[in-house]
Write an enzyme that holds these catalytic residues in place. Structure first.
Site, PDB file in Angstrom:
ATOM      1  N   LYS A 117       3.080   4.405  -1.265  1.00 27.33           N
ATOM      2  CA  LYS A 117       2.895   5.274  -2.222  1.00 27.33           C
ATOM      3  C   LYS A 117       4.773   5.839  -2.488  1.00 27.33           C
ATOM      4  CE  LYS A 117      -1.242   5.183  -1.256  1.00 27.33           C
ATOM      5  NZ  LYS A 117      -1.901   4.192  -0.453  1.00 27.33           N
ATOM      6  N   HIS A 151       0.723  -0.697   0.147  1.00 28.08           N
ATOM      7  CA  HIS A 151       0.556   0.124   0.221  1.00 28.08           C
ATOM      8  C   HIS A 151       0.843   1.269   0.016  1.00 28.08           C
ATOM      9  CE1 HIS A 151      -3.083   2.765   1.980  1.00 28.08           C
ATOM     10  NE2 HIS A 151      -3.668   1.989   0.487  1.00 28.08           N
ATOM     11  N   LYS A 180      -4.093  10.218   5.952  1.00 28.61           N
ATOM     12  CA  LYS A 180      -4.085  10.020   6.956  1.00 28.61           C
ATOM     13  C   LYS A 180      -2.988  10.528   8.033  1.00 28.61           C
ATOM     14  CE  LYS A 180      -4.247   7.045   2.712  1.00 28.61           C
ATOM     15  NZ  LYS A 180      -5.421   6.605   2.838  1.00 28.61           N
ATOM     16  N   ASP A 186      16.121  11.643  -9.236  1.00 29.46           N
ATOM     17  CA  ASP A 186      17.587  11.381  -9.059  1.00 29.46           C
ATOM     18  C   ASP A 186      17.813  10.957  -8.108  1.00 29.46           C
ATOM     19  OD1 ASP A 186      17.556  12.021 -11.781  1.00 29.46           O
ATOM     20  OD2 ASP A 186      17.145  14.104 -11.709  1.00 29.46           O
ATOM     21  N   HIS A 196      -9.898  11.117   1.891  1.00 30.07           N
ATOM     22  CA  HIS A 196      -8.756  10.096   2.396  1.00 30.07           C
ATOM     23  C   HIS A 196      -7.504  10.127   2.804  1.00 30.07           C
ATOM     24  CE1 HIS A 196      -6.697   7.118  -0.299  1.00 30.07           C
ATOM     25  NE2 HIS A 196      -7.375   6.007  -0.366  1.00 30.07           N
ATOM     26  N   ASP A 251      -0.564  15.870  20.883  1.00 32.26           N
ATOM     27  CA  ASP A 251      -0.259  17.451  21.722  1.00 32.26           C
ATOM     28  C   ASP A 251       1.140  18.117  21.079  1.00 32.26           C
ATOM     29  OD1 ASP A 251      -1.518  16.025  23.435  1.00 32.26           O
ATOM     30  OD2 ASP A 251       0.552  14.969  24.270  1.00 32.26           O
TER      31      ASP A 251
END
Length: 399
Positions: A147, A145, A319, A152, A317, A324
């Site tokens: 990405k 999952h 995450k 370079d 979508h 704190d």
């Protein structure tokens, strides 16, 4: 009657075989989990929250590549934006740039014809996490999952966006798409590069870690951060540790809120200690049962004083975890059992106060585009929803 009996016997047999496959497959996987630890780095970090802006920048950087492009995505669709993406890669390969593209076996929708074209242009292509014997069912559930893009060895991207029309607001149901994606320059690039090469080796059995051209000398940036890869059950332990240090507040943004028992109990304990908890989830759902699977947990948290919001301006979508005002966690992992126990994930812990304030400004806007969820909303009589909740609880591990 006899036919019904044998159908039942067959169903029970299949269930037992799948359970055995999953149990043994998982045991073997956990015994050889690839545990990678990265130190705290200093880099320059940027954040994108809107797909069209991200891909405009992303494609521009790909076109400027001189030496190599290394890309890992969970999803690459077979649509307009994906064709544009692949065309750029073919163009760069034609120019002599080394291009490696790694995609998840389940998530990828690139046709065989287009894969052949990629390879014909000189692009190194491979699937990640192809199911293998003898534990096909378990292996089919283990998804990469992550990405990751490294250009370079100097520019990197990581976060929640994949490649497909919905991610650039071209899906009528889920438009606009709300997500967070990081752009990186500085010394943290070496960790993105290493993680890509480790996943490439797992998929292709080719070890490229010794190649120094992939690891140029990099300067430090201003933002302290740490990349945290996970697979198997590592993420549960990481989240439990992060939540345990909270003293005042916890903010969780996730498209799927289906925590493990251990992490959920940690949240309940935090509320008992007087810590403020805010949870942001989508109003719309992009997969069956994921919304209903969250209700059991959300009810208990709301009863104890947590604030829950549903995002209304499109599909949420992103995450994110902020604790704190001390650090935030952005990446690919959802706050669910699939990410905690099955998926390969990559998160980034950020310790820079200025960057955290920037994230909090984004979260404040997202809350403005959301509605609060009251306990009465989740308890309102709805037999169809109750049925879906029961079904979701049964398969929550795989949602």
């Amino acid at each position: 009657m006899e036919i019904a009996f044998w159908i039942l016997v067959i169903l029970i047999g299949i269930t037992l075989l799948l359970a055995l496959d999953f149990t043994i497959g998982r045991r073997l996987h956990l015994a050889k989990v690839n545990k990678t630890y990265f130190p705290v780095r200093k880099s320059q970090l940027g954040i994108f929250t809107h797909g069209p802006e991200l891909f405009e920048d992303y494609f521009a950087e790909l076109r400027k590549a001189k030496e190599h492009i290394h890309i890992l995505f969970y999803i690459v669709k077979n649509d307009e934006i994906s064709h544009k993406f692949l065309a750029i890669l073919k163009e760069k390969a034609k120019e002599g740039v080394e291009v490696r593209l790694l995609v998840d076996w389940v998530g990828c929708s690139i046709s065989r014809k287009n894969i052949k074209k990629l390879k014909a242009h000189g692009i190194e292509f491979s699937y990640s996490q192809v199911p293998k014997f003898p534990f096909l069912f378990y292996n089919s559930q283990i998804r990469n999952h992550r990405k990751i893009t490294v250009i370079d060895g100097k520019i990197g991207y990581a976060g929640g966006y994949n490649v497909g029309n919905e991610y650039v607001d071209q899906d009528k149901k889920l438009n606009p798409w709300r997500d967070y994606h990081l752009k990186l320059t500085g010394e943290g690039i070496q960790d993105l590069q290493k993680k890509f090469l480790l996943d490439w080796e797992r998929a292709t059995k080719v070890n490229l870690l010794h190649n120094q051209q992939y690891f140029p000398s990099l300067q430090q940036g201003e933002t302290r951060h740490q990349f945290v890869p996970s697979e198997g059950k590592q993420l549960e332990a990481i989240l439990d540790e992060l939540l345990s240090v909270a003293e005042r507040s916890i903010f969780i943004g996730t498209p799927y809120f289906i925590p493990s028992e251990k992490v959920f109990n940690r949240l309940l304990s935090a509320l008992d200690r007087g810590i403020s908890i805010t949870i942001l989830v989508p109003f719309k759902a992009d997969h069956i049962l994921v919304k209903e699977a969250s209700y059991t947990y959300l009810r208990k948290l709301i009863k104890k004083g947590a604030s829950v919001y549903q995002y209304k301006k499109g599909f949420y979508h992103a995450k994110v975890l902020v604790i704190d005002d001390k650090f935030c966690d952005l990446g690919t992992a959802n706050f669910d059992k699939r990410s905690m126990f099955l998926n390969f994930e990559l998160n980034c812990l950020i310790f820079n106060r200025e960057f955290i304030e920037r994230v909090q400004t984004i979260l404040h806007q997202d809350l403005q585009d959301s509605r609060p969820v009251a306990l009465r909303d989740l308890n309102r009589f709805n037999p169809f929803r109750s049925l879906k909740e029961r079904a979701a609880q049964t398969v929550s591990y795989f949602l």
